[in-house]
Write an enzyme that holds these catalytic residues in place. Structure first.
Site, PDB file in Angstrom:
ATOM      1  N   CYS A  63      -8.948  33.522   0.409  1.00 49.66           N
ATOM      2  CA  CYS A  63      -9.218  35.102   0.664  1.00 49.66           C
ATOM      3  C   CYS A  63      -9.962  35.229   1.982  1.00 49.66           C
ATOM      4  O   CYS A  63      -9.404  35.052   3.035  1.00 49.66           O
ATOM      5  CB  CYS A  63      -9.677  35.483  -0.642  1.00 49.66           C
ATOM      6  N   HIS A 105      -6.521  33.620  -4.768  1.00 52.00           N
ATOM      7  CA  HIS A 105      -7.638  32.959  -5.480  1.00 52.00           C
ATOM      8  C   HIS A 105      -7.000  31.807  -6.302  1.00 52.00           C
ATOM      9  O   HIS A 105      -7.032  32.298  -7.500  1.00 52.00           O
ATOM     10  CB  HIS A 105      -8.619  33.787  -6.144  1.00 52.00           C
ATOM     11  N   GLU A 163      -8.662  28.967  -7.314  1.00 55.75           N
ATOM     12  CA  GLU A 163      -9.435  28.716  -8.108  1.00 55.75           C
ATOM     13  C   GLU A 163      -9.379  29.333  -9.414  1.00 55.75           C
ATOM     14  O   GLU A 163      -9.781  28.814 -10.624  1.00 55.75           O
ATOM     15  CB  GLU A 163     -10.734  28.600  -7.602  1.00 55.75           C
TER      16      GLU A 163
END
Length: 236
Positions: A114, A213, A215
Site C-alpha cells: 500500500c 493489503h 497481510e
C-alpha cells in the site's frame, strides 16, 4: 533453522493500551503473522532519526517490507498537498527512503505494501495521484473508517506477481492515493477501473510493490514468494 529475518517498518503515532495513551511505534499484528505463517522471522523497524543507520540495519536482514500507513509527504515528489492529503510523517519517510537506498546497495528482497508501494515509486523518482476518487469517480478503493474495499485485480501474464497470486485475484485495499509514474518498474496488475495495483522491477531480484493489503487475507503466495527470496539471500 533457515527461517529468514525480514524487517517490517512501523508507524509512529499516539496509541492507547492498558493504562497508557502515548506516542508508540506499532504495526498491526497481521503483518508479522502473515510472514511467520510463510516461514519468516519478522522484526519490527521503528523510524530512526539517523537515516545513516539504515545500511547497518539492512546488513542484518534477509528481506525488507515497507508497510502501509499515512500519505507520503508531497514535496518528496515535487507536488503541493491535495486537500485530502494529510498525516504524513517526515521522519518515517526519511527512514524508509534510507532503508530503500541501503536495500538497493545490498540487492535485498523488498516488498512494498500500500503506502510502501507508493514510497517505492517515489524513491525511484516517480509521482503519486493524491486522491484516487478524483480519477475513478468512486470510493471503492477506500470505503472509509477501518473497512477494506474488496476489488478484483488482473495481473500481467508472465510477471512475478502472476506466478505468486494467479491471473486474477480478489484483494483487500484501503488507499485514497495511487502510483502515477514508476521509473524502473513495470506495472503488473490493475483494477478494473485502471488503477495500478502492483509493480515490479525486471530481473531476478524480488523488488515488488502491491497497492493492496495481502497481510489482511494471509495471501500465502505473495508472502511465501518473499520468504523464498529472503532465504536465497540469506544463503548467498
Amino acid at each position: 533453522m533457515d527461517a529468514p529475518i525480514i524487517g517490517l517498518t512501523t508507524y509512529r503515532q499516539v496509541a492507547s493500551w492498558g493504562a497508557w495513551n502515548a506516542q508508540a511505534d506499532l504495526l498491526p499484528t497481521e503483518y508479522a503473522a502473515a510472514l511467520e505463517a510463510a516461514g519468516g522471522i519478522p522484526v519490527l523497524l521503528p523510524p530512526v532519526g539517523r537515516p545513516e543507520s539504515a545500511e547497518r540495519v539492512v546488513s542484518r536482514l534477509d528481506a525488507l517490507v515497507i508497510t502501509g500507513g499515512s500519505d507520503v509527504e508531497p514535496n518528496r515528489y515535487g507536488a503541493q498537498p491535495h486537500p485530502h492529503t494529510s498525516g504524513w510523517n517526515s521522519e518515517r519517510d526519511a527512514w524508509e527512503l534510507a532503508l530503500l537506498d541501503a536495500a538497493n546497495e545490498a540487492e535485498l528482497a523488498v516488498l512494498g505494501i500500500c503506502r510502501g508501494m507508493q514510497l517505492m515509486a517515489v524513491h525511484a523518482g516517480g509521482t503519486l495521484d493524491q486522491h484516487t476518487p478524483d480519477l475513478v469517480g468512486h470510493e471503492t478503493h477506500n470505503p472509509g473508517g477501518d473497512a477494506y474495499g474488496a476489488i478484483e485485480v488482473e495481473t500481467l501474464a508472465g510477471s512475478r506477481i502472476a506466478t505468486l497470486v494467479g491471473d486474477h485475484v480478489q484483494v483487500n485495499c484501503h488507499h485514497h492515493q495511487s502510483v502515477a509514474t514508476h521509473p524502473g518498474f513495470v506495472g503488473v496488475a490493475h483494477a478494473a477501473d485502471g488503477i495500478l495495483e502492483a509493480m515490479e522491477a525486471p530481473g531476478e531480484r524480488f523488488l515488488l510493490g502491491v497497492q493492496w493489503h495481502p497481510e489482511s487475507r494471509l495471501e500465502v503466495g505473495l508472502m511465501t514468494g518473499l520468504v523464498h527470496a529472503a532465504r536465497a539471500n540469506a544463503h548467498r
